[in-house]
Design a protein around this motif. Structure first.
Motif, PDB file in Angstrom:
ATOM      1  N   LEU A  53       0.833  -1.196   0.000  1.00  0.00           N
ATOM      2  CA  LEU A  53       0.000   0.000   0.000  1.00  0.00           C
ATOM      3  C   LEU A  53       0.873   1.253   0.000  1.00  0.00           C
ATOM      4  O   LEU A  53       1.829   1.347   0.773  1.00  0.00           O
ATOM      5  CB  LEU A  53      -0.896   0.026   1.237  1.00  0.00           C
ATOM      6  N   PRO A  54       0.548   2.273  -0.823  1.00  0.00           N
ATOM      7  CA  PRO A  54       1.292   3.530  -0.787  1.00  0.00           C
ATOM      8  C   PRO A  54       0.917   4.402   0.408  1.00  0.00           C
ATOM      9  O   PRO A  54       1.543   5.427   0.647  1.00  0.00           O
ATOM     10  CB  PRO A  54       0.888   4.222  -2.101  1.00  0.00           C
ATOM     11  N   PHE A  55      -0.116   4.016   1.152  1.00  0.00           N
ATOM     12  CA  PHE A  55      -0.609   4.784   2.294  1.00  0.00           C
ATOM     13  C   PHE A  55      -1.306   3.806   3.234  1.00  0.00           C
ATOM     14  O   PHE A  55      -1.548   2.647   2.891  1.00  0.00           O
ATOM     15  CB  PHE A  55      -1.587   5.876   1.841  1.00  0.00           C
ATOM     16  N   ASP A  56      -1.652   4.289   4.426  1.00  0.00           N
ATOM     17  CA  ASP A  56      -2.325   3.424   5.393  1.00  0.00           C
ATOM     18  C   ASP A  56      -3.819   3.355   5.106  1.00  0.00           C
ATOM     19  O   ASP A  56      -4.464   4.381   4.871  1.00  0.00           O
ATOM     20  CB  ASP A  56      -2.119   3.958   6.817  1.00  0.00           C
ATOM     21  N   GLU A  57      -4.375   2.166   5.101  1.00  0.00           N
ATOM     22  CA  GLU A  57      -5.821   1.955   5.015  1.00  0.00           C
ATOM     23  C   GLU A  57      -6.125   0.635   5.712  1.00  0.00           C
ATOM     24  O   GLU A  57      -5.840  -0.433   5.183  1.00  0.00           O
ATOM     25  CB  GLU A  57      -6.298   1.916   3.566  1.00  0.00           C
ATOM     26  N   PRO A  58      -6.678   0.712   6.937  1.00  0.00           N
ATOM     27  CA  PRO A  58      -6.898  -0.504   7.722  1.00  0.00           C
ATOM     28  C   PRO A  58      -7.694  -1.560   6.957  1.00  0.00           C
ATOM     29  O   PRO A  58      -8.719  -1.262   6.336  1.00  0.00           O
ATOM     30  CB  PRO A  58      -7.690   0.009   8.932  1.00  0.00           C
ATOM     31  N   SER A 322      -4.702   8.663  10.730  1.00  0.00           N
ATOM     32  CA  SER A 322      -4.500   8.783   9.285  1.00  0.00           C
ATOM     33  C   SER A 322      -3.103   9.325   9.009  1.00  0.00           C
ATOM     34  O   SER A 322      -2.599  10.174   9.747  1.00  0.00           O
ATOM     35  CB  SER A 322      -5.550   9.720   8.677  1.00  0.00           C
ATOM     36  N   ASP A 323      -2.512   8.839   7.910  1.00  0.00           N
ATOM     37  CA  ASP A 323      -1.209   9.355   7.490  1.00  0.00           C
ATOM     38  C   ASP A 323      -1.354  10.426   6.414  1.00  0.00           C
ATOM     39  O   ASP A 323      -0.367  10.885   5.852  1.00  0.00           O
ATOM     40  CB  ASP A 323      -0.326   8.222   6.968  1.00  0.00           C
ATOM     41  N   ASP A 324      -2.582  10.842   6.134  1.00  0.00           N
ATOM     42  CA  ASP A 324      -2.882  11.780   5.053  1.00  0.00           C
ATOM     43  C   ASP A 324      -2.745  13.211   5.577  1.00  0.00           C
ATOM     44  O   ASP A 324      -3.449  13.618   6.504  1.00  0.00           O
ATOM     45  CB  ASP A 324      -4.299  11.530   4.543  1.00  0.00           C
ATOM     46  N   ILE A 325      -1.843  13.991   4.981  1.00  0.00           N
ATOM     47  CA  ILE A 325      -1.628  15.372   5.424  1.00  0.00           C
ATOM     48  C   ILE A 325      -2.248  16.389   4.468  1.00  0.00           C
ATOM     49  O   ILE A 325      -2.085  17.598   4.658  1.00  0.00           O
ATOM     50  CB  ILE A 325      -0.126  15.682   5.589  1.00  0.00           C
ATOM     51  N   ARG A 326      -3.004  15.929   3.473  1.00  0.00           N
ATOM     52  CA  ARG A 326      -3.595  16.855   2.513  1.00  0.00           C
ATOM     53  C   ARG A 326      -4.548  17.825   3.214  1.00  0.00           C
ATOM     54  O   ARG A 326      -5.463  17.416   3.905  1.00  0.00           O
ATOM     55  CB  ARG A 326      -4.321  16.093   1.414  1.00  0.00           C
ATOM     56  N   SER A 327      -4.296  19.117   3.031  1.00  0.00           N
ATOM     57  CA  SER A 327      -5.113  20.194   3.609  1.00  0.00           C
ATOM     58  C   SER A 327      -5.189  20.111   5.129  1.00  0.00           C
ATOM     59  O   SER A 327      -6.141  20.625   5.731  1.00  0.00           O
ATOM     60  CB  SER A 327      -6.533  20.179   3.016  1.00  0.00           C
ATOM     61  N   TYR A 350       1.932   8.452  12.395  1.00  0.00           N
ATOM     62  CA  TYR A 350       1.438   7.854  11.156  1.00  0.00           C
ATOM     63  C   TYR A 350       2.093   8.447   9.911  1.00  0.00           C
ATOM     64  O   TYR A 350       2.331   7.730   8.935  1.00  0.00           O
ATOM     65  CB  TYR A 350      -0.083   8.034  11.051  1.00  0.00           C
ATOM     66  N   VAL A 351       2.364   9.732   9.922  1.00  0.00           N
ATOM     67  CA  VAL A 351       2.846  10.430   8.729  1.00  0.00           C
ATOM     68  C   VAL A 351       4.273  10.020   8.406  1.00  0.00           C
ATOM     69  O   VAL A 351       5.161  10.067   9.263  1.00  0.00           O
ATOM     70  CB  VAL A 351       2.753  11.958   8.920  1.00  0.00           C
ATOM     71  N   LYS A 352       4.495   9.629   7.139  1.00  0.00           N
ATOM     72  CA  LYS A 352       5.815   9.159   6.723  1.00  0.00           C
ATOM     73  C   LYS A 352       6.454  10.057   5.652  1.00  0.00           C
ATOM     74  O   LYS A 352       7.590   9.811   5.251  1.00  0.00           O
ATOM     75  CB  LYS A 352       5.711   7.731   6.169  1.00  0.00           C
ATOM     76  N   THR A 356      10.792  16.293   8.426  1.00  0.00           N
ATOM     77  CA  THR A 356      11.086  17.202   9.540  1.00  0.00           C
ATOM     78  C   THR A 356      10.474  16.722  10.855  1.00  0.00           C
ATOM     79  O   THR A 356      10.770  17.288  11.906  1.00  0.00           O
ATOM     80  CB  THR A 356      10.561  18.620   9.244  1.00  0.00           C
ATOM     81  N   LEU A 357       9.638  15.704  10.821  1.00  0.00           N
ATOM     82  CA  LEU A 357       8.970  15.250  12.035  1.00  0.00           C
ATOM     83  C   LEU A 357       9.948  14.536  12.965  1.00  0.00           C
ATOM     84  O   LEU A 357      10.872  13.850  12.519  1.00  0.00           O
ATOM     85  CB  LEU A 357       7.804  14.336  11.684  1.00  0.00           C
ATOM     86  N   LEU A 358       9.696  14.683  14.254  1.00  0.00           N
ATOM     87  CA  LEU A 358      10.559  14.120  15.282  1.00  0.00           C
ATOM     88  C   LEU A 358       9.793  13.085  16.109  1.00  0.00           C
ATOM     89  O   LEU A 358       8.562  13.083  16.115  1.00  0.00           O
ATOM     90  CB  LEU A 358      11.066  15.237  16.206  1.00  0.00           C
ATOM     91  N   PRO A 359      10.492  12.220  16.831  1.00  0.00           N
ATOM     92  CA  PRO A 359       9.800  11.287  17.725  1.00  0.00           C
ATOM     93  C   PRO A 359       9.024  12.032  18.810  1.00  0.00           C
ATOM     94  O   PRO A 359       9.424  13.119  19.251  1.00  0.00           O
ATOM     95  CB  PRO A 359      10.939  10.462  18.328  1.00  0.00           C
TER      96      PRO A 359
END
Length: 401
Positions: A53-58, A322-327, A350-352, A356-359
């Protein structure tokens, strides 16, 4: 599924490696259809063909692996694959530009890339949200091509993260100008769900927009209520739960939060444009919802010297889990704080796609002030003595800021 004569595949999904198209393609393949995907993203096509999967979808991952292994799902960057299926499902929507104007010609232009592969006997299904009248515009385009190809508009109704259940459980709206097109659309989506609702194309176009805009307005109402209560030093979530307790007429009042994502704001602006920008309720909802990050920062400024503080933002996806950051309004919040605060640190489990994201542990340790921007369940057990702005009430300590 019964193959139409001359078509080796049952369905091809145009733009099918994204959040709307891929779950649909997987669902059709899961129900026994032979499915193709056309997508311009080489990276996404490679992942799908590798059963990733290119993104998360349970729930989608094991089904994808199975249908790829069984040869029922194949993705390609070659538009010629569009000519191999009896049903062509298009998941390209109508975007809005930087001035919030819908681009009604986006779908016909996108279809122009693969229209030379349209064939007599195919059904063309528009699946994503469209500006009212776009179905008729596509019908004219198909007529000019001289292809015997009925057009249907059958809007997607799923929520991200629930696709693999809702595709099979929710009633499906189908529409077409002709009885033949309507029959084909009923048969196609009858593979997924037992209940099909028939509307005209224009009714279906508005039904999709009305659905999203109704949700956006409800969220705006809750956010306005939140601001009113918060400005008086009162906890909106406590009030909401109290008034809704065993009171069904208030059961659907949502909590406060960032109302974001790729659909609700955009579709509200589409409906406004359709009504000659005479949509005061929609425009007001937009200013309330889009103004939430500014309101939150303003309230924090009243209590803290932000310029001297490091602020940590917890959650960058547009909604929980969700890993979706759109808007996503988390990024609007980050832009505001980069101007107002001493430093800004961000995290999301979730976001990959954001390097720039940190733990979480590092953000909590280094920040002087924390904001829960996305209500991921991973934050429920957060323990810290530092001030936390939590408009979602993830921590269960109230929503006053």
């Amino acid at each position: 599924m019964t193959d139409a004569v001359g078509f080796p595949r049952d369905v091809v999904v145009v733009g099918g490696c994204g959040h709307v198209g891929l779950p649909l393609a997987i669902a059709f393949a899961d129900r026994g259809a032979n499915v193709g995907i056309y997508d311009t993203s080489e990276a996404a096509v490679e992942l799908v063909n590798g059963a990733q999967l290119p993104f998360d979808e349970p729930g989608a991952d094991p089904v994808l692996k199975r249908v790829v292994a069984e040869g029922r799902l194949k993705a390609s960057t070659d538009p010629a694959i569009v000519g191999t299926a009896a049903n062509v499902v298009v998941v390209i929507g109508t975007p809005v530009d930087e001035h919030l104007n819908p681009d009604q010609t986006a779908i016909p232009r996108a279809l122009g890339v693969c229209s030379e592969h349209f064939r007599d006997g195919q059904l063309l299904v528009l699946r994503s949200t469209v500006y009212p009248g776009v179905t008729a515009l596509v019908e004219k385009m198909v007529d000019r091509l001289g292809v015997d190809m009925p057009v249907a508009f059958c809007p997607e109704r799923i929520a991200e993260g629930k696709a693999m259940t809702e595709l099979f459980s929710l009633p499906q709206i189908v529409s077409s100008r002709t009885e033949h097109g309507l029959k084909r659309a009923r048969e196609l989506f009858g593979l997924l769900t037992e209940t099909v609702v028939e509307l005209s194309p224009e009714e279906a176009e508005l039904a999709k927009l009305f659905t999203n805009v109704w949700r956006y307005i409800k969220f705006a109402t809750a956010n306005q209520f939140y601001m009113m209560a918060n400005d008086q030093g009162l906890d909106f979530d406590r009030i909401r739960k109290g008034l809704a307790f065993d009171y069904p007429r208030a059961a659907d009042m949502p909590g406060a939060g960032f109302a974001a994502g790729p659909c609700l704001f955009k579709d509200t602006m589409q409906l406004a444009a359709f009504n000659n920008n005479n949509f005061a309720l929609g425009h007001t909802a937009m200013t309330i919802n889009e103004g939430m990050p500014l309101y939150l920062v303003h309230k924090l400024e009243e209590q803290h010297q932000l310029a001297d503080l490091t602020v940590g933002i917890l959650g960058m996806g547009f909604k929980a889990e969700s890993d979706d950051i759109r808007s996503s309004l988390s990024y609007k919040l980050r832009r505001i704080l980069k101007f107002k605060a001493g430093d800004v640190l961000c995290t999301d489990p979730y976001v990959k796609v954001d390097p720039t994201l940190l733990p979480l542990e590092e953000v909590v340790e280094r920040a002087d002030l924390l904001i829960i921007a996305t209500p991921h369940p991973e934050y429920r057990n957060l323990v810290t003595e530092k001030p936390v702005a939590d408009i979602w009430n993830v921590l269960g300590q109230g929503v006053r800021v």
